[in-house]
Write a protein that holds these residues in place. Sequence first.
Motif, mmCIF file in Angstrom:
data_model
loop_
_atom_site.group_PDB
_atom_site.id
_atom_site.type_symbol
_atom_site.label_atom_id
_atom_site.label_comp_id
_atom_site.label_asym_id
_atom_site.label_seq_id
_atom_site.Cartn_x
_atom_site.Cartn_y
_atom_site.Cartn_z
ATOM 1 N N GLY A 142 0.815 -1.214 0.000
ATOM 2 C CA GLY A 142 0.000 0.000 0.000
ATOM 3 C C GLY A 142 0.846 1.260 0.000
ATOM 4 N N GLN A 143 1.939 1.233 0.741
ATOM 5 C CA GLN A 143 2.841 2.386 0.789
ATOM 6 C C GLN A 143 3.568 2.565 -0.541
ATOM 7 O OE1 GLN A 143 2.477 4.245 3.703
ATOM 8 N NE2 GLN A 143 0.953 2.599 3.850
ATOM 9 N N MET A 144 3.873 1.469 -1.197
ATOM 10 C CA MET A 144 4.502 1.542 -2.523
ATOM 11 C C MET A 144 3.551 2.179 -3.535
ATOM 12 S SD MET A 144 6.357 -2.204 -2.709
ATOM 13 C CE MET A 144 7.582 -2.692 -1.487
ATOM 14 N N LYS A 145 2.275 1.809 -3.463
ATOM 15 C CA LYS A 145 1.287 2.363 -4.392
ATOM 16 C C LYS A 145 1.129 3.872 -4.205
ATOM 17 C CE LYS A 145 -1.555 -1.733 -5.243
ATOM 18 N NZ LYS A 145 -2.902 -2.366 -5.093
ATOM 19 N N GLN A 146 1.354 4.326 -2.979
ATOM 20 C CA GLN A 146 1.263 5.760 -2.695
ATOM 21 C C GLN A 146 2.556 6.507 -3.032
ATOM 22 O OE1 GLN A 146 -0.552 6.859 1.158
ATOM 23 N NE2 GLN A 146 -1.092 4.690 1.386
ATOM 24 N N GLY A 147 3.568 5.776 -3.461
ATOM 25 C CA GLY A 147 4.841 6.389 -3.801
ATOM 26 C C GLY A 147 5.719 6.695 -2.600
ATOM 27 N N LEU A 148 5.375 6.140 -1.430
ATOM 28 C CA LEU A 148 6.150 6.406 -0.226
ATOM 29 C C LEU A 148 7.339 5.452 -0.079
ATOM 30 C CD1 LEU A 148 3.181 7.052 2.227
ATOM 31 C CD2 LEU A 148 4.638 8.739 1.096
ATOM 32 N N LEU A 149 7.282 4.338 -0.804
ATOM 33 C CA LEU A 149 8.383 3.382 -0.834
ATOM 34 C C LEU A 149 8.677 3.035 -2.288
ATOM 35 C CD1 LEU A 149 7.352 0.838 1.963
ATOM 36 C CD2 LEU A 149 9.104 2.611 2.142
ATOM 37 N N ARG A 150 9.913 2.679 -2.551
ATOM 38 C CA ARG A 150 10.293 2.249 -3.890
ATOM 39 C C ARG A 150 9.510 0.990 -4.253
ATOM 40 N NH1 ARG A 150 13.720 -1.659 -4.995
ATOM 41 N NH2 ARG A 150 14.832 -1.594 -3.003
ATOM 42 N N THR A 151 9.007 0.947 -5.487
ATOM 43 C CA THR A 151 8.253 -0.211 -5.942
ATOM 44 C C THR A 151 9.155 -1.435 -6.007
ATOM 45 O OG1 THR A 151 6.776 1.192 -7.246
ATOM 46 C CG2 THR A 151 6.834 -1.146 -7.801
ATOM 47 N N ALA A 152 8.721 -2.507 -5.371
ATOM 48 C CA ALA A 152 9.494 -3.745 -5.324
ATOM 49 C C ALA A 152 8.544 -4.882 -4.971
ATOM 50 C CB ALA A 152 10.607 -3.628 -4.282
ATOM 51 N N ASP A 153 9.079 -6.076 -4.871
ATOM 52 C CA ASP A 153 8.286 -7.224 -4.446
ATOM 53 C C ASP A 153 7.903 -7.017 -2.975
ATOM 54 O OD1 ASP A 153 7.298 -9.647 -3.546
ATOM 55 O OD2 ASP A 153 8.879 -10.863 -4.443
ATOM 56 N N PRO A 154 6.599 -6.865 -2.664
ATOM 57 C CA PRO A 154 6.194 -6.603 -1.270
ATOM 58 C C PRO A 154 6.644 -7.673 -0.286
ATOM 59 C CG PRO A 154 4.371 -6.189 -2.771
ATOM 60 C CD PRO A 154 5.447 -6.867 -3.572
ATOM 61 N N LEU A 155 6.641 -8.943 -0.702
ATOM 62 C CA LEU A 155 7.066 -10.003 0.205
ATOM 63 C C LEU A 155 8.561 -9.917 0.495
ATOM 64 C CD1 LEU A 155 5.025 -13.102 -1.033
ATOM 65 C CD2 LEU A 155 4.856 -11.987 1.204
ATOM 66 N N LYS A 156 9.333 -9.572 -0.526
ATOM 67 C CA LYS A 156 10.775 -9.407 -0.306
ATOM 68 C C LYS A 156 11.018 -8.210 0.615
ATOM 69 C CE LYS A 156 15.216 -10.047 -0.994
ATOM 70 N NZ LYS A 156 15.737 -8.943 -0.155
ATOM 71 N N ALA A 157 10.247 -7.133 0.423
ATOM 72 C CA ALA A 157 10.376 -5.966 1.299
ATOM 73 C C ALA A 157 10.004 -6.324 2.733
ATOM 74 C CB ALA A 157 9.489 -4.836 0.784
ATOM 75 N N ALA A 158 8.954 -7.146 2.895
ATOM 76 C CA ALA A 158 8.552 -7.585 4.236
ATOM 77 C C ALA A 158 9.651 -8.406 4.883
ATOM 78 C CB ALA A 158 7.260 -8.400 4.156
ATOM 79 N N ASP A 159 10.271 -9.286 4.104
ATOM 80 C CA ASP A 159 11.383 -10.087 4.630
ATOM 81 C C ASP A 159 12.526 -9.185 5.082
ATOM 82 O OD1 ASP A 159 10.079 -12.474 4.178
ATOM 83 O OD2 ASP A 159 11.008 -12.818 2.227
ATOM 84 N N ASP A 160 12.835 -8.160 4.278
ATOM 85 C CA ASP A 160 13.919 -7.238 4.635
ATOM 86 C C ASP A 160 13.591 -6.496 5.936
ATOM 87 O OD1 ASP A 160 15.438 -7.915 2.439
ATOM 88 O OD2 ASP A 160 14.681 -6.280 1.185
ATOM 89 N N PHE A 161 12.356 -6.033 6.056
ATOM 90 C CA PHE A 161 11.941 -5.306 7.261
ATOM 91 C C PHE A 161 12.045 -6.205 8.487
ATOM 92 C CE2 PHE A 161 8.496 -4.110 10.244
ATOM 93 C CZ PHE A 161 8.965 -2.850 10.612
ATOM 94 N N LEU A 162 11.498 -7.402 8.399
ATOM 95 C CA LEU A 162 11.482 -8.313 9.546
ATOM 96 C C LEU A 162 12.885 -8.805 9.900
ATOM 97 C CD1 LEU A 162 8.239 -10.258 8.591
ATOM 98 C CD2 LEU A 162 8.497 -8.585 10.432
ATOM 99 N N ASP A 163 13.722 -8.996 8.885
ATOM 100 C CA ASP A 163 15.107 -9.395 9.164
ATOM 101 C C ASP A 163 15.844 -8.298 9.919
ATOM 102 O OD1 ASP A 163 14.821 -11.842 7.976
ATOM 103 O OD2 ASP A 163 15.767 -11.271 6.071
ATOM 104 N N LEU A 164 15.595 -7.051 9.569
ATOM 105 C CA LEU A 164 16.249 -5.938 10.254
ATOM 106 C C LEU A 164 15.729 -5.793 11.686
ATOM 107 C CD1 LEU A 164 16.237 -3.357 7.321
ATOM 108 C CD2 LEU A 164 18.293 -4.170 8.511
ATOM 109 N N VAL A 165 14.428 -5.991 11.860
ATOM 110 C CA VAL A 165 13.803 -5.804 13.175
ATOM 111 C C VAL A 165 14.111 -6.958 14.124
ATOM 112 C CG1 VAL A 165 11.568 -5.696 14.363
ATOM 113 C CG2 VAL A 165 11.965 -4.316 12.312
#
Length: 217
Positions: A142-165
């Motif tokens: 949803g944030q990608m669609k609003q242009g607030l995040l770079r468009t990418a694979d949402p699941l890969k982005a989720a993995d990156d976020f959770l790995d960092l956290v």
Amino acid sequence: MPNTDEKQNPHKERILSAASDVFLATGFEKTSTAEIARLAKVSKRELYLHFSDKRALLAAVVDDLQGDMQGRMDSLWASGEAMEDVLLNSAKVIQRFILSERFGKLVRIVAAESYHNPHIAKQFFELGPNAGRRATARYLKGQMKQGLLRTADPLKAADDFLDLVVGAGLMTAVILGQIDPSTPKPADTRHAVEVFLMIYDPGVPQRIVKPHARSTR
């Protein structure tokens, strides 16, 4: 989060609560259905009316814990706050949950029991990490669609976020029961979110890594 059926059936809710307490206090193998029934103040016959055996009780405890966490996360993802605040608050909730004594004991019980019952490990993964991953991906999409995040694979982005956290080191410590209550520090949590936002900054084009050309020598 107890489901509607449990709220309408106080005996079943008591059995589930008692099972959770006893499993976490003594472990799965040492727990008897007689002890659960005694603590829940029901007969063993009534316990078996709701749960076929001890493994079904453990599965229900997993479902209850993960459902409660997912309910909290859904509220955060649905909030109208600024994206950075949502991510920071979500990171804090995830870390508190991962570091909680209840989660730590349950994940170790599931890990031990998975040798005898692979289904419980699969259930734990689907209701917990995988459900959380998908929910995180929906928010990030949803944030990608609003242009607030770079468009990418949402699941890969989720993995990156959770790995960092969370990180592999923290999960390993949880599984081994070697948690330092002072970690992670608030500054570490904020840093994890800031790094994620830098990676997915919509103003920074995605770097495409080309494969090395095969040597002709």
